[in-house]
Design an enzyme around this catalytic site. Structure first.
Site, PDB file in Angstrom:
ATOM      1  N   SER A 154       0.827  -1.198   0.000  1.00 12.43           N
ATOM      2  CA  SER A 154       0.000   0.000   0.000  1.00 12.43           C
ATOM      3  C   SER A 154       0.866   1.254   0.000  1.00 12.43           C
ATOM      4  CB  SER A 154      -0.972  -0.052   1.187  1.00 12.43           C
ATOM      5  OG  SER A 154      -1.985   0.920   1.068  1.00 12.43           O
ATOM      6  N   ASP A 232     -10.121  -5.581  -3.572  1.00 11.62           N
ATOM      7  CA  ASP A 232      -9.559  -4.579  -2.674  1.00 11.62           C
ATOM      8  C   ASP A 232     -10.427  -3.316  -2.699  1.00 11.62           C
ATOM      9  OD1 ASP A 232      -7.982  -2.438  -1.612  1.00 11.62           O
ATOM     10  OD2 ASP A 232      -6.144  -3.526  -2.104  1.00 11.62           O
ATOM     11  N   HIS A 269      -7.264  -6.057   0.589  1.00 11.94           N
ATOM     12  CA  HIS A 269      -6.096  -5.240   0.918  1.00 11.94           C
ATOM     13  C   HIS A 269      -5.344  -5.761   2.147  1.00 11.94           C
ATOM     14  CE1 HIS A 269      -4.077  -1.417  -0.006  1.00 11.94           C
ATOM     15  NE2 HIS A 269      -3.985  -1.155   1.286  1.00 11.94           N
TER      16      HIS A 269
END
Length: 291
Positions: A154, A232, A269
């Site tokens: 991320s 995600d 995620h």
């Protein structure tokens, strides 16, 4: 760069190696105490080993990747050390740094801040690329810093790609990312961070801290792997934009052997996603670190 000596906070034997937590007084972070985790594989008992740096995402610390990433077993068998830095300075006491989860504490974005309010403490780029290797060398820890690669998740995926692509010293041999913020000047997270930390705002960010812009003008051979999940929520919200990065790479004539971007059907995620593909990423970097 002068730093106080490393202090060992904890140690755990795992997969025949050792996971150690250290702290020290960081010059790069304005004299604040910094912590990091370091995994040393069993091979380090006899030889210097290469190192793979893992950069975690928003709200995380140096512990998330070490505890939940499922990296240690594969790193042990491959003879690779893993370095887990924190995601930001801690305890700077800057007004507003703890107001939001996506800016300030836990959200350093792996840059050197140029706005005066943040410039003393928010220098994660220097902390990771210069300071941590130096303090580890000075402590006599058996790591070969001529063999470094970098990966992350991320915000940390953003960091891994940008530090790799902007490294004038070719510090890292390869880079990979799980669900990276791939084109941060085009997404809300990036715009908030860059206008907050950088005196030059989005223009400064585009030149230094956006992987999509960096790959478009990069001229050297690269070794990059990216995974993201189609389930995600942040991908669906337009925070990650991996297609933009892939298009820029292809337009710059990087093929799938140099830049591979994989969409993983249904994955989200979380660290469940990361741990599923952890082995792929360690083996990817081993190709370059062990040569």
């Amino acid at each position: 760069m002068e730093n106080t000596a490393l202090e060992k906070m904890s140690s755990n034997k795992t997969f025949e190696g050792e996971l150690i937590k250290y702290k020290f007084k960081s010059t790069a972070l304005g004299g604040l105490e910094a912590q990091f985790n370091l995994y040393l594989p069993p091979k380090s008992q006899n030889d210097k080993v290469p190192v793979l740096v893992y950069l975690a995402g928003l709200t995380c610390t140096e512990d998330n990747g070490a505890q939940k990433g499922s990296f240690l077993s594969v790193a042990s068998t491959q003879g690779i050390a893993l370095l887990f830095p924190d995601t930001s300075p801690r305890g700077a006491g800057i007004e507003g740094e703890d107001d939001d989860w996506d800016f300030g504490t836990g959200a350093g974005f792996y840059l050197n801040a140029t706005k005066p309010k943040y410039a003393k403490h928010y220098n994660m780029l220097t902390h990771i690329t210069v300071e941590l290797p130096q303090v580890i060398k000075d402590a006599g820890i058996p790591i070969d810093f001529t063999r470094q690669s970098i990966f992350g998740h991320s915000m940390g995926g953003h960091g891994a790609l940008t530090l790799y692509l902007s490294s004038s010293t070719k510090q890292y041999r390869s880079a990979s990312a799980f669900a990276p913020i791939s084109n941060p000047t085009k997404c809300p997270w990036g715009k908030k961070a860059f206008t907050g930390y950088l005196q030059g705002g989005m223009e400064e960010a585009q030149n230094q801290y956006d992987a999509t812009h960096l790959i478009a003008r990069f001229k050297e051979p690269v070794h990059i792997l990216v995974d993201y999940g189609t389930g995600d929520q942040f991908y669906k919200q337009g925070q990650l934009l991996p297609e933009n990065f892939l298009k820029a790479a292809r337009d710059a004539n990087y093929d799938e052997f140099q830049v591979r971007v994989r969409s993983q059907e249904g994955y989200d995620h979380s660290y469940y996603f990361i741990s599923t593909f952890a082995s792929d990423h360690i083996h990817f970097h081993a190709n370059f670190l062990k040569s």
